[in-house]
Design a protein around this motif. Structure first.
Motif, PDB file in Angstrom:
ATOM      1  N   ALA A 157     -39.900 -24.695  -0.242  1.00 55.28           N
ATOM      2  CA  ALA A 157     -40.703 -25.465  -1.548  1.00 55.28           C
ATOM      3  C   ALA A 157     -40.093 -25.117  -2.852  1.00 55.28           C
ATOM      4  O   ALA A 157     -39.421 -24.360  -2.673  1.00 55.28           O
ATOM      5  CB  ALA A 157     -41.798 -24.927  -1.149  1.00 55.28           C
ATOM      6  N   SER A 196     -44.762 -22.901   0.218  1.00 53.82           N
ATOM      7  CA  SER A 196     -45.642 -23.521  -0.305  1.00 53.82           C
ATOM      8  C   SER A 196     -46.384 -23.501  -1.217  1.00 53.82           C
ATOM      9  O   SER A 196     -46.236 -22.554  -1.700  1.00 53.82           O
ATOM     10  CB  SER A 196     -46.341 -24.781   0.786  1.00 53.82           C
ATOM     11  OG  SER A 196     -46.991 -25.633   0.285  1.00 53.82           O
ATOM     12  N   HIS A 255     -37.056 -30.487   3.374  1.00 46.91           N
ATOM     13  CA  HIS A 255     -38.557 -29.738   1.640  1.00 46.91           C
ATOM     14  C   HIS A 255     -37.261 -31.446   1.064  1.00 46.91           C
ATOM     15  O   HIS A 255     -35.857 -31.492   0.716  1.00 46.91           O
ATOM     16  CB  HIS A 255     -37.638 -29.152   1.024  1.00 46.91           C
ATOM     17  CG  HIS A 255     -38.446 -29.490  -0.646  1.00 46.91           C
ATOM     18  ND1 HIS A 255     -39.756 -29.642  -0.493  1.00 46.91           N
ATOM     19  CD2 HIS A 255     -38.243 -29.899  -1.277  1.00 46.91           C
ATOM     20  CE1 HIS A 255     -40.673 -29.543  -1.889  1.00 46.91           C
ATOM     21  NE2 HIS A 255     -39.270 -29.854  -2.619  1.00 46.91           N
ATOM     22  N   SER A 258     -48.414 -25.946   4.432  1.00 48.41           N
ATOM     23  CA  SER A 258     -48.601 -27.383   3.429  1.00 48.41           C
ATOM     24  C   SER A 258     -49.432 -27.176   3.225  1.00 48.41           C
ATOM     25  O   SER A 258     -50.744 -27.030   3.537  1.00 48.41           O
ATOM     26  CB  SER A 258     -48.309 -28.317   4.523  1.00 48.41           C
ATOM     27  OG  SER A 258     -47.411 -28.580   5.226  1.00 48.41           O
TER      28      SER A 258
END
Length: 315
Positions: A239, A286, A192, A51
């Motif tokens: 993502a 990410s 997500h 993240s």
């Protein structure tokens, strides 16, 4: 005989061209990677989740080392958080961390069947959950995400469901059950939440991505088992880029696939290997605020970073 040879060479050229398009070599610009197998600081033992915070700190879940490592944008180590154990601030085979706007961390402490919350200085605040199948209980929570209200969504792997909590850890609702039908799961592994509050869930053993609203109402799904464009072999982390395209780590196909948010396949890149731009079981993805794209290359014990040109979908 000459005609057969010409046809054969033409077929080879076509396949090579198709393969190059599939990898999108002219748009995929590798920048650098960091990490290697080991037990030292900045080494990894099966990294799993990643993240990037609003201030562009990179949080990597070092699964088998039972810790979170924090890096800067150049891959420089900033902090190591946690160790193996069951006390506050300790972890067991953790899989994913989410970061809120204040820098607080929400950790899916998988082996301890709980969620831990740490402040921006990585000090323990609270925990919730225990092993079980009731509301607020978990069997191996694998992933975690926050919606616009900072409600907490937890992927409950062995209970085949998603559980939702408020920011203080109070249970709100759950959705999903074991099965193959719409809205059912076979070991969901990643989640997500888009800027418009669409909930994307990687339904790992059903080889598909399912989409819900924040109340858990099923909206649509895409993908099936296979290795063609838009097909999966155990999809994992997800993502979105700044344009809204969805990137999915296709774990056992050793590649990344890109879709519109409606689930239309756009392109794929990567193949099995250990060179730059190759992967062995990518688990999570990410973006930072500059559009740089990060891939957790689990089998190679590293993080690969690609330039924003990777996100230039239209040519």
């Amino acid at each position: 005989m000459d005609r057969v040879l010409i046809l054969f060479l033409g077929l080879v050229a076509y396949l090579q061209h198709s393969y190059a398009q599939d990898l999108d070599l002219k748009n995929m610009q590798y920048k650098y990677s960091f990490g290697k197998f080991g037990t030292g600081a900045s080494d990894f033992q099966g990294p799993f989740g990643i993240s990037v915070s609003h201030d562009n700190k990179i949080y990597v879940v070092d699964d088998l080392a039972h810790r979170i490592q924090v890096f800067g944008l150049k891959g420089e180590l900033l902090e190591v958080i946690g160790k193996k154990g069951a006390e506050n601030g300790e972890f067991a085979w953790l899989d994913k961390v989410a970061v809120d706007k204040k820098g607080n961390l929400y950790v899916a402490d998988t082996g301890n069947d709980r969620i831990q919350i740490l402040d921006s200085n990585y000090k323990f605040i609270k925990k919730f959950g225990e092993r079980g199948s009731g509301p607020g209980e978990f069997k191996n929570p694998r992933s975690i995400a926050l919606d616009l209200k900072e409600n907490i969504y937890v992927v409950d792997w062995e209970n085949h469901r998603i559980q939702v909590f408020d920011r203080k850890g109070h249970f709100l609702r759950l959705f999903g059950k074991a099965g193959k039908g719409k809205g059912s799961f076979s070991n969901p592994i990643a989640i997500h939440i888009s800027k418009d509050d669409l909930i994307f869930v990687s339904d790992f053993k059903n080889h598909r991505v399912q989409v819900f609203d924040t109340e858990g109402k099923f909206l649509y799904l895409f993908g099936k088992e296979g290795n063609g464009g838009g097909e999966f072999k155990n999809p994992s982390g997800l993502a979105q880029d700044q344009a809204g395209y969805l990137y999915v780590a296709d774990y056992d196909n050793h590649r990344i696939q890109i879709f519109t948010k409606e689930g239309q396949f756009v392109k794929a890149f990567g193949r099995e290997g250990s060179l730059a731009g190759e992967f062995r079981h990518p688990t999570d993805v990410s973006f930072d605020s500059f559009g740089n794209f990060y891939v957790v290359d689990k089998g190679n014990h590293r993080i690969q970073v690609f330039s924003p040109s990777l996100t230039s979908i239209s040519e």
